[in-house]
Motif scaffolding. Structure first.
Motif, PDB file in Angstrom:
ATOM      1  N   SER A 163      16.072 -22.333  29.516  1.00  0.00           N
ATOM      2  CA  SER A 163      17.158 -23.309  29.391  1.00  0.00           C
ATOM      3  C   SER A 163      16.676 -24.502  28.591  1.00  0.00           C
ATOM      4  O   SER A 163      15.512 -24.886  28.664  1.00  0.00           O
ATOM      5  N   PHE A 164      17.584 -25.048  27.796  1.00  0.00           N
ATOM      6  CA  PHE A 164      17.371 -26.363  27.191  1.00  0.00           C
ATOM      7  C   PHE A 164      18.373 -27.286  27.867  1.00  0.00           C
ATOM      8  O   PHE A 164      19.578 -27.208  27.582  1.00  0.00           O
ATOM      9  N   GLY A 165      17.902 -28.110  28.805  1.00  0.00           N
ATOM     10  CA  GLY A 165      18.833 -28.925  29.578  1.00  0.00           C
ATOM     11  C   GLY A 165      19.795 -28.019  30.338  1.00  0.00           C
ATOM     12  O   GLY A 165      19.376 -27.119  31.056  1.00  0.00           O
ATOM     13  N   GLU A 166      21.082 -28.269  30.157  1.00  0.00           N
ATOM     14  CA  GLU A 166      22.107 -27.487  30.854  1.00  0.00           C
ATOM     15  C   GLU A 166      22.339 -26.117  30.224  1.00  0.00           C
ATOM     16  O   GLU A 166      22.958 -25.247  30.820  1.00  0.00           O
ATOM     17  N   LEU A 167      21.878 -25.962  28.984  1.00  0.00           N
ATOM     18  CA  LEU A 167      22.206 -24.755  28.221  1.00  0.00           C
ATOM     19  C   LEU A 167      21.204 -23.641  28.508  1.00  0.00           C
ATOM     20  O   LEU A 167      20.017 -23.767  28.184  1.00  0.00           O
ATOM     21  N   GLU A 168      21.665 -22.557  29.113  1.00  0.00           N
ATOM     22  CA  GLU A 168      20.780 -21.419  29.346  1.00  0.00           C
ATOM     23  C   GLU A 168      20.871 -20.465  28.157  1.00  0.00           C
ATOM     24  O   GLU A 168      21.907 -19.850  27.904  1.00  0.00           O
ATOM     25  N   VAL A 169      19.774 -20.384  27.408  1.00  0.00           N
ATOM     26  CA  VAL A 169      19.741 -19.678  26.126  1.00  0.00           C
ATOM     27  C   VAL A 169      19.270 -18.236  26.297  1.00  0.00           C
ATOM     28  O   VAL A 169      19.728 -17.336  25.596  1.00  0.00           O
ATOM     29  N   LEU A 170      18.336 -18.025  27.228  1.00  0.00           N
ATOM     30  CA  LEU A 170      17.914 -16.664  27.595  1.00  0.00           C
ATOM     31  C   LEU A 170      18.232 -16.494  29.070  1.00  0.00           C
ATOM     32  O   LEU A 170      17.821 -17.303  29.904  1.00  0.00           O
TER      33      LEU A 170
ATOM     34  N   GLY B 234      21.341  -9.562  16.307  1.00  0.00           N
ATOM     35  CA  GLY B 234      22.349 -10.247  17.102  1.00  0.00           C
ATOM     36  C   GLY B 234      22.848 -11.484  16.381  1.00  0.00           C
ATOM     37  O   GLY B 234      22.209 -11.957  15.447  1.00  0.00           O
ATOM     38  N   PRO B 235      23.991 -12.005  16.836  1.00  0.00           N
ATOM     39  CA  PRO B 235      24.584 -13.141  16.142  1.00  0.00           C
ATOM     40  C   PRO B 235      23.716 -14.391  16.217  1.00  0.00           C
ATOM     41  O   PRO B 235      22.854 -14.509  17.088  1.00  0.00           O
ATOM     42  N   SER B 236      23.967 -15.298  15.312  1.00  0.00           N
ATOM     43  CA  SER B 236      23.317 -16.606  15.304  1.00  0.00           C
ATOM     44  C   SER B 236      23.574 -17.304  16.633  1.00  0.00           C
ATOM     45  O   SER B 236      24.687 -17.260  17.153  1.00  0.00           O
ATOM     46  N   GLY B 237      22.521 -17.884  17.195  1.00  0.00           N
ATOM     47  CA  GLY B 237      22.663 -18.601  18.463  1.00  0.00           C
ATOM     48  C   GLY B 237      22.522 -17.735  19.693  1.00  0.00           C
ATOM     49  O   GLY B 237      22.633 -18.226  20.818  1.00  0.00           O
ATOM     50  N   SER B 238      22.238 -16.426  19.512  1.00  0.00           N
ATOM     51  CA  SER B 238      22.163 -15.535  20.677  1.00  0.00           C
ATOM     52  C   SER B 238      20.835 -15.638  21.418  1.00  0.00           C
ATOM     53  O   SER B 238      20.687 -15.075  22.499  1.00  0.00           O
ATOM     54  N   GLY B 239      19.848 -16.345  20.824  1.00  0.00           N
ATOM     55  CA  GLY B 239      18.578 -16.545  21.531  1.00  0.00           C
ATOM     56  C   GLY B 239      17.401 -15.770  20.955  1.00  0.00           C
ATOM     57  O   GLY B 239      16.321 -15.735  21.554  1.00  0.00           O
ATOM     58  N   LYS B 240      17.577 -15.179  19.770  1.00  0.00           N
ATOM     59  CA  LYS B 240      16.524 -14.329  19.195  1.00  0.00           C
ATOM     60  C   LYS B 240      15.250 -15.127  18.893  1.00  0.00           C
ATOM     61  O   LYS B 240      14.148 -14.697  19.229  1.00  0.00           O
ATOM     62  N   SER B 241      15.413 -16.273  18.230  1.00  0.00           N
ATOM     63  CA  SER B 241      14.224 -17.074  17.898  1.00  0.00           C
ATOM     64  C   SER B 241      13.553 -17.595  19.167  1.00  0.00           C
ATOM     65  O   SER B 241      12.320 -17.598  19.268  1.00  0.00           O
ATOM     66  N   THR B 242      14.357 -18.023  20.118  1.00  0.00           N
ATOM     67  CA  THR B 242      13.792 -18.524  21.373  1.00  0.00           C
ATOM     68  C   THR B 242      12.990 -17.424  22.071  1.00  0.00           C
ATOM     69  O   THR B 242      11.911 -17.681  22.608  1.00  0.00           O
ATOM     70  N   LEU B 243      13.503 -16.200  22.028  1.00  0.00           N
ATOM     71  CA  LEU B 243      12.770 -15.075  22.609  1.00  0.00           C
ATOM     72  C   LEU B 243      11.391 -14.924  21.958  1.00  0.00           C
ATOM     73  O   LEU B 243      10.373 -14.848  22.646  1.00  0.00           O
TER      74      LEU B 243
HETATM   75  P1  ADP Z   1      19.103 -17.322  17.227  1.00  0.00           P
HETATM   76  O1  ADP Z   1      17.688 -17.270  16.729  1.00  0.00           O
HETATM   77  O2  ADP Z   1      19.577 -16.035  17.817  1.00  0.00           O
HETATM   78  O3  ADP Z   1      20.052 -17.840  16.193  1.00  0.00           O
HETATM   79  P2  ADP Z   1      18.120 -19.473  18.878  1.00  0.00           P
HETATM   80  O4  ADP Z   1      17.121 -18.891  19.818  1.00  0.00           O
HETATM   81  O5  ADP Z   1      17.592 -20.225  17.711  1.00  0.00           O
HETATM   82  O6  ADP Z   1      19.165 -18.354  18.434  1.00  0.00           O
HETATM   83  O7  ADP Z   1      19.042 -20.485  19.668  1.00  0.00           O
HETATM   84  C1  ADP Z   1      19.783 -20.105  20.824  1.00  0.00           C
HETATM   85  C2  ADP Z   1      20.507 -21.328  21.358  1.00  0.00           C
HETATM   86  O8  ADP Z   1      19.542 -22.260  21.824  1.00  0.00           O
HETATM   87  C3  ADP Z   1      21.336 -22.062  20.336  1.00  0.00           C
HETATM   88  O9  ADP Z   1      22.504 -22.519  20.985  1.00  0.00           O
HETATM   89  C4  ADP Z   1      20.453 -23.214  19.944  1.00  0.00           C
HETATM   90  O10 ADP Z   1      21.221 -24.314  19.523  1.00  0.00           O
HETATM   91  C5  ADP Z   1      19.723 -23.525  21.235  1.00  0.00           C
HETATM   92  N1  ADP Z   1      18.383 -24.101  21.028  1.00  0.00           N
HETATM   93  C6  ADP Z   1      17.347 -23.515  20.397  1.00  0.00           C
HETATM   94  N2  ADP Z   1      16.268 -24.308  20.404  1.00  0.00           N
HETATM   95  C7  ADP Z   1      16.628 -25.442  21.057  1.00  0.00           C
HETATM   96  C8  ADP Z   1      15.942 -26.662  21.421  1.00  0.00           C
HETATM   97  N3  ADP Z   1      14.661 -26.852  21.099  1.00  0.00           N
HETATM   98  N4  ADP Z   1      16.651 -27.586  22.081  1.00  0.00           N
HETATM   99  C9  ADP Z   1      17.932 -27.395  22.435  1.00  0.00           C
HETATM  100  N5  ADP Z   1      18.633 -26.273  22.134  1.00  0.00           N
HETATM  101  C10 ADP Z   1      17.994 -25.308  21.467  1.00  0.00           C
END
Ligand code: ADP
Ligand code: MG
Length: 253
Positions: free
Chosen positions: A23-30, A47-56
């Motif tokens: 999670s980033f704050g309130e936003l659960e990304v994975l 997967g679509p942009s914003g789906s969490g691939k980079s975060t993974l």
């Molecule tokens: P993808 O690579 O699939 O496009 P990301 O993993 O980059 O997706 O991002 C997933 C979500 O997490 C997006 O909504 C993005 O805005 C949010 N996010 C990514 N990194 C951060 C961060 N450091 N702080 C806050 N939100 C983030």
């Protein structure tokens, strides 16, 4: 898949991710990701942009700290607070969309600096390793060139060679061709295909569906922080079961 990835049980996993949440704050990304990548396996994440691939990917080498769940790399739990992060990161090569080369160093200099600083290699050894890897990416003639003198595709191949020079056990790629002009994409994908053929373990985020189809052992489709579908490329890309996968592919293919 090569022979080494076969049936020898849990010990053969290069990456084991269980119950990963971020999670980033309130936003659960994975929102609970489980993936195992066996040694020598190539797994493409789409997967679509914003789906969490980079975060993974960033959770695998702890550029991001998972909120919960475990990540093991070659049997070492990287989420263990006691773990030596620098040692783990050295075992994982990472290639990003942006090449992040040092502009004031030649191709050779970009490949030797981390070897010397992080691995303590001497000049001669570092240069020998660097030249071997420049050859591997087809850039032997460019060792004295500076990044500004290279095309985007050549810069990305230098970045791949730089990662390889650290002797990684596995490679993470985050959309390595997305910033490139279309005519330069093929050379970079060819280098990645060569690594796959050599048995490198690779976790690759990509929009290149033909690469995923031809090179991946497995394709994982992510949407909204979850794995929606995974399987062999001919199934996930060629004949997806889930409506969300079909909708995504109809937009990118
Ligand atoms: P993808 O690579 O699939 O496009 P990301 O993993 O980059 O997706 O991002 C997933 C979500 O997490 C997006 O909504 C993005 O805005 C949010 N996010 C990514 N990194 C951060 C961060 N450091 N702080 C806050 N939100 C983030
Ligand atoms: Mg991304």
């Amino acid at each position: 898949m090569n022979e080494a990835t076969g049936t020898s049980g849990g010990g053969s996993a290069a990456i084991e991710i269980e119950g990963l949440r971020k999670s980033f704050g309130e936003l659960e990304v994975l929102r609970g990701i489980d993936i195992t990548v066996r040694r020598g396996e190539v797994v493409c994440v789409i997967g679509p942009s914003g789906s969490g691939k980079s975060t993974l990917l960033r959770c695998v080498n702890l550029l991001e700290e998972p909120t919960s769940g475990t990540v093991c790399v070659a049997g070492t739990e990287v989420t263990d607070p006691e773990v030596d992060l620098d040692r783990i990161r050295r075992r994982i090569g990472m290639v990003f969309q942006a090449f992040n080369l040092f502009p004031h160093l030649t191709a050779l200099g970009n490949l030797t600096i981390a070897q010397r600083r992080a691995l303590g290699r001497g000049k001669a050894e570092a240069e020998e390793v660097a030249r071997r890897n420049l050859r591997r990416v087809g850039l032997t003639e460019k060792e004295t060139s500076y990044p500004a003198q290279l095309s985007g595709g050549q810069q990305q191949r230098v970045a791949i060679a730089r990662a390889l020079s650290m002797g990684p056990e596995l490679m993470l790629f985050d959309e390595p061709t997305s910033a490139l002009d279309p005519e330069l994409v093929g050379d970079v994908l060819a280098v990645m295909r060569g690594l796959a053929d050599d048995g490198m373990t690779m976790l690759v985020v990509t929009h290149e569906m033909s690469f995923a189809r031809e090179v991946a052992d497995r394709v994982v489709f992510m949407d909204d922080g979850l794995i929606v579908e995974e399987g062999p490329p001919e199934q996930v890309v060629g004949d997806p079961r889930q409506a969300r996968t079909r909708a995504f592919l109809s937009r990118v293919l």
